[in-house]
Enzyme design. Sequence first.
Site, mmCIF file in Angstrom:
data_model
loop_
_atom_site.group_PDB
_atom_site.id
_atom_site.type_symbol
_atom_site.label_atom_id
_atom_site.label_comp_id
_atom_site.label_asym_id
_atom_site.label_seq_id
_atom_site.Cartn_x
_atom_site.Cartn_y
_atom_site.Cartn_z
ATOM 1 N N ALA A 46 0.832 -1.212 0.000
ATOM 2 C CA ALA A 46 0.000 0.000 0.000
ATOM 3 C C ALA A 46 0.858 1.250 0.000
ATOM 4 O O ALA A 46 2.043 1.202 0.294
ATOM 5 C CB ALA A 46 -0.908 0.000 1.224
ATOM 6 N N ASN A 47 0.237 2.361 -0.346
ATOM 7 C CA ASN A 47 0.859 3.670 -0.222
ATOM 8 C C ASN A 47 0.344 4.337 1.040
ATOM 9 O O ASN A 47 -0.741 4.006 1.517
ATOM 10 C CB ASN A 47 0.473 4.540 -1.417
ATOM 11 C CG ASN A 47 1.348 4.280 -2.614
ATOM 12 O OD1 ASN A 47 1.951 3.233 -2.738
ATOM 13 N ND2 ASN A 47 1.417 5.262 -3.484
ATOM 14 N N ARG A 48 1.090 5.311 1.516
ATOM 15 C CA ARG A 48 0.664 6.054 2.687
ATOM 16 C C ARG A 48 -0.250 7.197 2.231
ATOM 17 O O ARG A 48 0.185 8.061 1.482
ATOM 18 C CB ARG A 48 1.906 6.628 3.367
ATOM 19 C CG ARG A 48 1.801 6.812 4.830
ATOM 20 C CD ARG A 48 3.083 7.377 5.391
ATOM 21 N NE ARG A 48 4.143 6.392 5.593
ATOM 22 C CZ ARG A 48 4.138 5.454 6.527
ATOM 23 N NH1 ARG A 48 3.119 5.335 7.351
ATOM 24 N NH2 ARG A 48 5.157 4.628 6.659
#
Length: 219
Positions: free
Chosen positions: A29-31
């Site tokens: 995932a990305n932040r």
Amino acid sequence: SGTGPLTGVKALVTAGPTHEPIDPVRFIANRSSGKQGYAIAKALATAGAKTTLVSGPVDLAPPPGVKLVRVETAADMLAACEAQLPVDVAVMTAAVGDWRPESRATSKLKKTGSGAPSLTLAENPDILATLGKHARRPRLLIGFAAETENVVAYGSDKRTRKAADWILANDVSKGVFGADTNRVHLISEAGVESWPELSKDAVATRLADHIVKALEKAV
Ligand code: C5P
């Protein structure tokens, strides 16, 4: 909706991260908190636009009056966006994962005692760039650029490379993620407008004001 300056306008907003599954319990995932995108969807709906928010997994309540489409992966996000076309304005704030695991295991990967598995990654579609060259391209296409240096130069390059009309470039060198304020530069063909540090809600309403003016001009 119904009476504001964007009545009759159809808007699309993306927000949040994407989750790219490795197996049923793990993902890359990305932040991204999704706060800026949710604020923009809310501001557009408040101005009267028929607004769809395509959102990756976040911990936020959908803004009232906005149609929420929940997605997980970049591929799903792209399909959900294309399903909304044609739209008058699209604002892509999502932190889309650049890569996904090439294959998704159907059952949980187990520790074998003989070392860690290796992951092969495949490239994800760029949703903003795909809409930029789309046969049903949004009339006004807006992207974001989170940069830690050369914010305006990189943002401006991104604007041409992805065929966006505007890029909102923000300096993330001092921790914008999850924060309630943002400092952005609006980069358009006409040049750069640097906004003061504003709450994400204020960035959203200021952007909505600019969208109203731009759509009035381009009849
Ligand atoms: O290239 P970069 O990720 O910095 O570009 C940011 C802009 O492009 C944002 O508007 C983001 O929502 C959009 N984007 C996208 N699809 C991707 C990667 C970025 O729509 N796969």
